[in-house]
Design an enzyme around this catalytic site. Structure first.
Site, PDB file in Angstrom:
ATOM      1  N   HIS A  82       2.040   8.052   5.963  1.00 18.63           N
ATOM      2  CA  HIS A  82       1.010   7.001   5.963  1.00 18.63           C
ATOM      3  C   HIS A  82       0.672   6.605   7.392  1.00 18.63           C
ATOM      4  O   HIS A  82       1.537   6.505   8.241  1.00 18.63           O
ATOM      5  CB  HIS A  82       1.532   5.770   5.208  1.00 18.63           C
ATOM      6  N   ASP A 161      -2.112  -5.499  -3.663  1.00 16.69           N
ATOM      7  CA  ASP A 161      -2.546  -5.009  -2.353  1.00 16.69           C
ATOM      8  C   ASP A 161      -4.008  -4.593  -2.394  1.00 16.69           C
ATOM      9  O   ASP A 161      -4.755  -4.821  -1.443  1.00 16.69           O
ATOM     10  CB  ASP A 161      -1.685  -3.831  -1.880  1.00 16.69           C
ATOM     11  N   ARG A 168      -9.077  -8.742   2.995  1.00 14.15           N
ATOM     12  CA  ARG A 168      -8.744  -8.764   4.435  1.00 14.15           C
ATOM     13  C   ARG A 168      -9.820  -8.066   5.242  1.00 14.15           C
ATOM     14  O   ARG A 168     -10.173  -8.480   6.335  1.00 14.15           O
ATOM     15  CB  ARG A 168      -7.388  -8.075   4.663  1.00 14.15           C
ATOM     16  N   SER A 183       1.476  -4.576   3.125  1.00 18.24           N
ATOM     17  CA  SER A 183       0.466  -3.738   2.470  1.00 18.24           C
ATOM     18  C   SER A 183       0.931  -2.283   2.415  1.00 18.24           C
ATOM     19  O   SER A 183       0.939  -1.650   1.354  1.00 18.24           O
ATOM     20  CB  SER A 183      -0.846  -3.861   3.255  1.00 18.24           C
ATOM     21  N   LYS A 187       2.851  -0.366  -1.185  1.00 18.08           N
ATOM     22  CA  LYS A 187       2.247   0.831  -1.799  1.00 18.08           C
ATOM     23  C   LYS A 187       3.199   2.009  -1.729  1.00 18.08           C
ATOM     24  O   LYS A 187       3.347   2.762  -2.677  1.00 18.08           O
ATOM     25  CB  LYS A 187       0.963   1.212  -1.056  1.00 18.08           C
TER      26      LYS A 187
HETATM   27  N1  URA Z   1      -3.081   0.522   6.058  1.00 13.89           N
HETATM   28  C1  URA Z   1      -2.675  -0.125   4.938  1.00 13.89           C
HETATM   29  O1  URA Z   1      -2.322   0.496   3.947  1.00 13.89           O
HETATM   30  N2  URA Z   1      -2.657  -1.452   4.958  1.00 13.89           N
HETATM   31  C2  URA Z   1      -3.020  -2.169   6.022  1.00 13.89           C
HETATM   32  O2  URA Z   1      -2.962  -3.361   5.974  1.00 13.89           O
HETATM   33  C3  URA Z   1      -3.446  -1.497   7.188  1.00 13.89           C
HETATM   34  C4  URA Z   1      -3.462  -0.140   7.162  1.00 13.89           C
END
Ligand code: URA
Length: 434
Positions: A82, A161, A168, A183, A187
């Site tokens: 990620h 999220d 956001r 966040s 996930k």
């Molecule tokens: N990537 C994410 O999954 N969440 C964030 O808040 C910023 C980048």
């Protein structure tokens, strides 16, 4: 306890309890808290912060706001990668196939563009026919068969999220350490992989602008991962200038294909190999990151990574012929060139401005319901360190709306810093946190 009480407490800098955080997350998930109160909460957190403990509690509550996927029917150590979001960051679609080609099961959940940054799901949707929303059974079957699947965040995984991410984006509350950590990790944890490789972007084109902040974010996420029994490695990487030459959805996928053919820009090739090396290592298929790097390099040079990308595309309903025929991608009707005013050397290209230019061209969203133009974006013709002459093309902005392109081109032009001397390039990777 009411949402008003929670807002007041955070506004005054108080520390929220597990119950209060749970109540907030539940209300975001079931729709009982209106957007204006959620937005006020986000802004209060932005200004007053969350403690480490509150951040852990928020992550846990968000993770359990929906399904926690059980990937135990996939053999091997499942690895997810990620990025905290950058400009021109298409490494998932390169490192994922390279790691999968080396035998790592990659069960990847990706996001959409956020703020001035792009998102892998939007990029993948520029491939004709590509499905990015799969049911859990199909996702698992694909990882078992192909070793790689990349899907969007479904409504069932960390739905809190999904709600917060979208709000956001439009309330200028993205770049907060705790909100990003919660966040990302909610996930990741809900998506059920065993190990995570996190690319924490740092610089003018990232949510974290300093190496210090980016390291703090990396450390926080590695701690959250470890506390949940997951092997987590964070790389803090440079996002002062865009990665590669292309920014925008189909434009980036074309660069992915070129890179997997061995003809990609040096920075994107190197970062993808590094990320793949840590994925292979975290997946237990290499004894060290160095051995993982050598394996990833073999997969790149031998074409196994490109073959894996084709399998991924076909597995998710896309047309794998795009890898040999770029005319199958959505095409922009218009383009505007951005030219140098004077001779000199490119000393910097502000990644954030190029991200904004790409968004203005139509490649990103200004509001959460905007429909994006998959053909739009920016192609850099010059990069940091290149010599330029007055009149040379620095970049080309593509899209389908003349007014937007005019605006985007002005922003792209301002992103280029041209000076008399050649500047040394900054490092690509600042730190590795394990
Ligand atoms: N990537 C994410 O999954 N969440 C964030 O808040 C910023 C980048």
């Amino acid at each position: 306890m009411t949402m008003y009480d929670i807002l007041l407490k955070k506004r005054e800098g108080g520390t929220l309890s597990k119950e209060e955080i749970g109540c907030f997350v539940k209300g975001c998930t079931d729709g009982s808290i209106p957007d204006y109160q959620i937005s006020a909460f986000l802004m209060a957190v932005f200004f007053k912060g969350l403690s480490r403990e509150e951040t852990f509690l928020l992550t846990e509550a968000m993770m359990h706001s929906g399904d926690v996927v059980d990937l135990s029917s996939i053999a091997g150590v499942k690895v997810d990668k990620h990025s905290t979001g950058g400009v021109g960051d298409k490494t998932t679609l390169i490192a994922g196939p390279l790691a999968a080609a080396c035998g790592v099961p990659v069960a990847k959940m990706s996001g959409r563009g956020l703020g001035f940054t792009g998102g892998t799901v939007d990029k993948m949707e520029s491939i004709p026919g590509m499905r990015t929303s799969l049911e859990a059974d199909e996702f698992i079957a694909l990882v078992n068969r192909v070793k790689l699947a990349v899907i969007g965040q479904t409504g069932h995984i960390a739905p809190a999220d999904k709600k917060l991410y979208a709000l956001r984006d439009v309330t200028a509350t993205v770049d907060n350490l705790s909100l990003i950590a919660a966040s990302v990790m909610s996930k990741k944890l809900a998506s059920g992989s065993d190990a995570f490789v996190l690319d924490v972007k740092c610089g003018s084109g990232a949510f974290m602008e300093t190496v210090e902040d980016a390291k703090a974010l990396g450390e926080l996420m590695v701690e959250i991962g470890a506390a949940n029994g997951k092997k987590t490695i964070a790389l803090v990487t440079n996002m002062d200038r865009p990665l590669g030459r292309g920014v925008g959805n189909s434009i980036e996928v074309m660069e992915v294909i070129d890179t997997l053919k061995g003809a990609g820009p040096a920075d994107i090739t190197e970062l993808s190999l590094q990320l793949a090396s840590y994925m292979i290592y975290a997946g237990g298929l290499a004894a060290s990151p160095e051995a993982g790097y050598a394996a990833a390099q073999r997969a790149l040079r031998g074409g196994a990574g490109l073959a894996k990308l084709r399998e991924l595309i076909a597995g998710q309903g896309g047309n794998p012929a795009v890898t040999d025929d770029f005319s199958l991608f959505p095409r922009a009707a218009l383009s505007v060139s951005v030219c140098a005013d004077a001779d000199g050397c490119v000393g910097g290209i502000a990644a954030r401005d190029i991200g904004v230019a790409s968004r203005r061209s139509g490649a990103g969203r200004e509001t959460k319901d905007d429909v994006i133009d998959l053909s739009a974006g920016v192609i850099l013709h010059k990069t940091v360190g290149d010599a330029v002459k007055a009149g040379d093309t620095l970049a080309v902005v593509r899209g389908n709306d003349a007014e937007k392109l005019h605006d985007a081109a002005a922003v792209a032009k301002a992103a280029f810093r041209i000076g008399p001397e050649r500047t040394a390039p900054a490092p690509l990777i600042y730190a590795v946190i394990a």
